[in-house]
Scaffold this active site. Sequence first.
Site, PDB file in Angstrom:
ATOM      1  N   GLY A 181      42.334  56.132  73.991  1.00 37.06           N
ATOM      2  CA  GLY A 181      43.051  56.295  72.736  1.00 37.06           C
ATOM      3  C   GLY A 181      44.400  55.605  72.785  1.00 37.06           C
ATOM      4  N   CYS A 182      44.985  55.425  71.624  1.00 42.81           N
ATOM      5  CA  CYS A 182      46.264  54.707  71.544  1.00 42.81           C
ATOM      6  C   CYS A 182      47.393  55.527  72.166  1.00 42.81           C
ATOM      7  CB  CYS A 182      46.571  54.332  70.101  1.00 42.81           C
ATOM      8  SG  CYS A 182      46.423  55.694  68.915  1.00 42.81           S
ATOM      9  N   TYR A 183      47.514  56.805  71.746  1.00 37.73           N
ATOM     10  CA  TYR A 183      48.548  57.638  72.351  1.00 37.73           C
ATOM     11  C   TYR A 183      48.354  57.723  73.872  1.00 37.73           C
ATOM     12  CZ  TYR A 183      50.105  59.537  67.771  1.00 37.73           C
ATOM     13  OH  TYR A 183      50.612  59.713  66.509  1.00 37.73           O
TER      14      TYR A 183
ATOM     15  N   THR B  75      47.058  55.718  75.993  1.00 39.49           N
ATOM     16  CA  THR B  75      47.440  54.492  76.698  1.00 39.49           C
ATOM     17  C   THR B  75      48.946  54.439  76.915  1.00 39.49           C
ATOM     18  OG1 THR B  75      45.545  53.267  75.834  1.00 39.49           O
ATOM     19  CG2 THR B  75      47.456  51.968  76.517  1.00 39.49           C
ATOM     20  N   SER B  76      49.697  54.723  75.847  1.00 32.27           N
ATOM     21  CA  SER B  76      51.155  54.621  75.971  1.00 32.27           C
ATOM     22  C   SER B  76      51.717  55.658  76.939  1.00 32.27           C
ATOM     23  CB  SER B  76      51.822  54.765  74.598  1.00 32.27           C
ATOM     24  OG  SER B  76      51.670  56.078  74.087  1.00 32.27           O
TER      25      SER B  76
END
EC number: 1.2.1.38
Lengths: 343, 343, 343, 343
Positions: free
Chosen positions: D148-150, D152-153
């Site tokens: 997911g995007c969150y 990854t960060s």
Amino acid sequence: MIKAGIVGGTGYTGVELLRLLALHPGVAVHAVTSRSDAGKRVDAVYPNLRGHIDKVFVEPELNSLSECGVVFFATPNGTAMRMAQALLDKGIKIIDLAADFRLKDGAVWEKWYGEPHACPCLLSEAVYGLPEAQRSAVRNARLLANPGCYPTSVQLALLPLIEAKAIHLDNLVADVKSGASGAGRKAELSLLMSESGESFKAYAVDGHRHLPEIEQELTQAAGMPVGLTFVPHLLPMIRGIHATVYARVKDDTLDFQQLFETRYRDEVFVDVLPAGSHPDTRNVRGSNRCQLAIHRPQQGNALVILSVIDNLVKGAAGQAVQNMNLMFGLPETQGLEAIGLYP
Amino acid sequence: MIKAGIVGGTGYTGVELLRLLALHPGVAVHAVTSRSDAGKRVDAVYPNLRGHIDKVFVEPELNSLSECGVVFFATPNGTAMRMAQALLDKGIKIIDLAADFRLKDGAVWEKWYGEPHACPCLLSEAVYGLPEAQRSAVRNARLLANPGCYPTSVQLALLPLIEAKAIHLDNLVADVKSGASGAGRKAELSLLMSESGESFKAYAVDGHRHLPEIEQELTQAAGMPVGLTFVPHLLPMIRGIHATVYARVKDDTLDFQQLFETRYRDEVFVDVLPAGSHPDTRNVRGSNRCQLAIHRPQQGNALVILSVIDNLVKGAAGQAVQNMNLMFGLPETQGLEAIGLYP
Amino acid sequence: MIKAGIVGGTGYTGVELLRLLALHPGVAVHAVTSRSDAGKRVDAVYPNLRGHIDKVFVEPELNSLSECGVVFFATPNGTAMRMAQALLDKGIKIIDLAADFRLKDGAVWEKWYGEPHACPCLLSEAVYGLPEAQRSAVRNARLLANPGCYPTSVQLALLPLIEAKAIHLDNLVADVKSGASGAGRKAELSLLMSESGESFKAYAVDGHRHLPEIEQELTQAAGMPVGLTFVPHLLPMIRGIHATVYARVKDDTLDFQQLFETRYRDEVFVDVLPAGSHPDTRNVRGSNRCQLAIHRPQQGNALVILSVIDNLVKGAAGQAVQNMNLMFGLPETQGLEAIGLYP
Amino acid sequence: MIKAGIVGGTGYTGVELLRLLALHPGVAVHAVTSRSDAGKRVDAVYPNLRGHIDKVFVEPELNSLSECGVVFFATPNGTAMRMAQALLDKGIKIIDLAADFRLKDGAVWEKWYGEPHACPCLLSEAVYGLPEAQRSAVRNARLLANPGCYPTSVQLALLPLIEAKAIHLDNLVADVKSGASGAGRKAELSLLMSESGESFKAYAVDGHRHLPEIEQELTQAAGMPVGLTFVPHLLPMIRGIHATVYARVKDDTLDFQQLFETRYRDEVFVDVLPAGSHPDTRNVRGSNRCQLAIHRPQQGNALVILSVIDNLVKGAAGQAVQNMNLMFGLPETQGLEAIGLYP
């Protein structure tokens, strides 16, 4: 009718004060100063005020202000401290929207603001004007330090918990996000639309000037030191602050929603949202209100408090008018009835 | 105290009406209807109204509205025309913010709105409520058609020129740009932040529903047909309309700045800026004001009129309140004093 | 491998050139100059370029540029004209992204740019580099004047109509809207997020510097003078230009859609959308493409042409690279393949 | 040339995949499916792709995909798990950009996604594709779960610290902010420009679906459970994620800047900024890069890690292409060279 003077009327807090005072039934704007725009009509610089303010900017001199009952400083830091004593001597009350009188300790002030304080003897007299914490002191103030925008949003989120000794104090986190108007009306590259639009970043992670002010007030409320990590961020929008505050529960039998509702029951400008809410900054845009929500994710030991204000209203000019109302015995909400501009 | 009903209180014009009426000293909000949100508290849907409106949305039925002195329709097109006669029969005045009663010709209405008009006999009685053009008719209206947002901005830019026969009428151009709130509170892909943010486009170039309304009113003012090319555009922002209107000078001895200043001298909600100005939409954000500037580039035969309004205020809910004030003999500015929210 | 120099690498057109040239297979960036940032690493000022450009800004002196095959000027107006002759004398080709060589008439240049031209003898040699109009001249150019962003969007919208003698030329209107990056990277109050965000306005209605450039080129294409009203506007977004161009039909038997499709059939960077389209600026963001749509509302005598570009790419740096490719015999699309960044 | 299929090509991750794959030299887009847009040309729905993709959307059926070497799922959760086994049986590799295969425990999946997992036997085989943590497993994967995007960060911000046992694990805070495109291309009121523009809010504070995924991966890296408070927020912009991660130092002799630089020295898509930096989301817009900065305010016991990605690139489609490159033995950066689009 109170005669009000505004020193530094060309910044965003200055024009916001004018917007509020122009419609305030108990105040007449008497003088508006500006070094850069002296001689120009106020409504030529701010066409939104056409028909509402019939004044010309004057130089920031004592003479222009001597008939005022109250003078607001909407200036850069370091201005009010140089004019305060002279105004007080004339019996004029002062409300400083900058940081000159927010810290009690002159040495701390010097460390964060980079020069010796010009008027340290007034630091102890000055009242830190968060009405929800210091209402009776505000009523009696001659010299009022209007809180910073970040500190307002963070303190309103933490005061009920600290006063109730409900949380651990050694490891608080305040992750706070502000619209660009919080940085003021300054011609800086980093504030250009093309730089700060459609982008997001933290800044001053290693130490922002609002940190000592928050620490001072929270420490006073707690009666002991607090450990706080405070990180400000710049939002790609104009008005609004959202503080996301993290704390660890000490007493887990408490009903935290109830705690906040009780603490702020009589506060017209602090609105505790129903359990499960997520406040939007837009709902307080243009209004003097703080909206709060309290979360305890998965009933664990972490609390997350969400706090939104309009940085220019409850975070600056609106709170200044609220303080003025208290200082002059006016109804606290006078001139501050505006409803948040949604959408 | 006028009892006001709002049919369709969940769209942007509805919530804006609530924002204005909640603080209007001469009005009590009596009923707010919503098909989709009936049973919910108004301030649960619109948290900016917490503490200001203590109502629950009700179904849009006559019974809920029968005690009202005035009913506002903040509904999709095609709703007011089905309820109007019944309300009028009860002596209730009507202000329709949609398009049901804006056109005088039922056949034209049917062509643009795609269904036969349900109540064509009322079309001739309805008053087109642009107060700056029709103030006395508005004062006497039972059934008021509140102008569209685009038409308000364009008519205020052209009326002085048309009335003075100062321009050629065969080839006018109105290039108009609107914030996204003008499209309403509808869950459509094209209105998403990710679609309409950071981008700009024209739409409905081949014919927008506001065109016949503008043509009708300008033709009436001119006493002859006008030829108008009208192109609407969608701005990557929320509130505000900017009309850029192009006309060719007929009488080049005229002082056009003077013409506008004279025409609008007594209009509190139309503000002619000094020569050379470029109005910003932000300066009228949240206010009921139109700001205008007149240019004649290089003293040639082209006129360029710049006209800005807040589409939800002077372009919708504010103008509706202005009309209500006139219809009920209240001061025209009552409840409409707010100053544009800058920045 | 062409060695490229960039004079004025710290503005938006400069950094956009770097973004394009860093990935161009036929070019090596040899020198990047900056008066203000000399001595700093390029990627310290522009962190998006980290890992792509391993250069330090140098002073804008001839020595730094003497090994280059081409020098781009991404400077304020008035810089290139002072260095051009010396560079040409060394056999270095020049592409000026500013306005120094766009006008053929030195007197007109002086009128609009406020100083005498420093190098008027080169004005006739300079090639105005709109490849879709002047491809063969561009191929042979030593000194290339890269068109302005507004003029690119307007000319591509009008050239097919003018070349086909399909419209009346006396009363054209170009209502053009630009993102804030078009104003450059300058610390000016009016470009702040808080000033230009969530607002919209026209500017320079009485005469913008891009007007004479458009008039010159359209007049040349028409073989007779054209009458144009050109009004630029500032959009609350960063990248993108949308021109809405109004003309009156002369020959109404023409199929205007077909006319445009035929004119641009072989142009890879001009994309005529299907009839009825409304181009969004977002669809060309970051790409070197112009998208066009042609409308004739209600089959009347008005034509409306919609034209979108990215002001920094097809309106500046991308077109400069396109011109460089032509001047050096490279494939015209090399380094310019990027697809518009949607959403 | 790898034949690629995309299931669900009409969402933002789908169109971003198309943007990347259209220019990828090792891939041919073979089939793009869409239930809602089947039969339409891809470039009619996405005009930015005109000239780059010559395909028509087809129904999401196995037949359309049977010649593919790899199939990407850019679908809502719950789609890939119903088609995965059949594709694998045909020897087709799968990259799921949704959440179907991210969690190892089917019961946890069911708890957070609200239905039983349709294909639990594949959960253990699926590789969680964060290349910087699992590169060798990715190389050998048949079934890849794209993070997911969150997550990854957040993971890229915490992995170096966890692997080095440098922080306390019981009280981590990840305050993460995402642009609106992260919510997908869905016609929902809350995602409208008028709702999410010029405003900011937290959401899902009581539990977001990305939480178990982050906890699973951090726990695995730590070899012990981690305690994390994760609060997502919605930014008034389109692309970009900024994670602000708070941890307490365990070993305060460490040089944390050095730790990060060493950990990511060979990672081309993770860029550790110089000490004291504050990454802007704009600098990675459109690129597959994560930029990180590490702060230890006032040398206390708190660490603040700032991490930015483009949610649609390194947070979705770009990372999927990176994983595909690894799974097919292509250079890891192929098709991913784009530089962040500043401004």
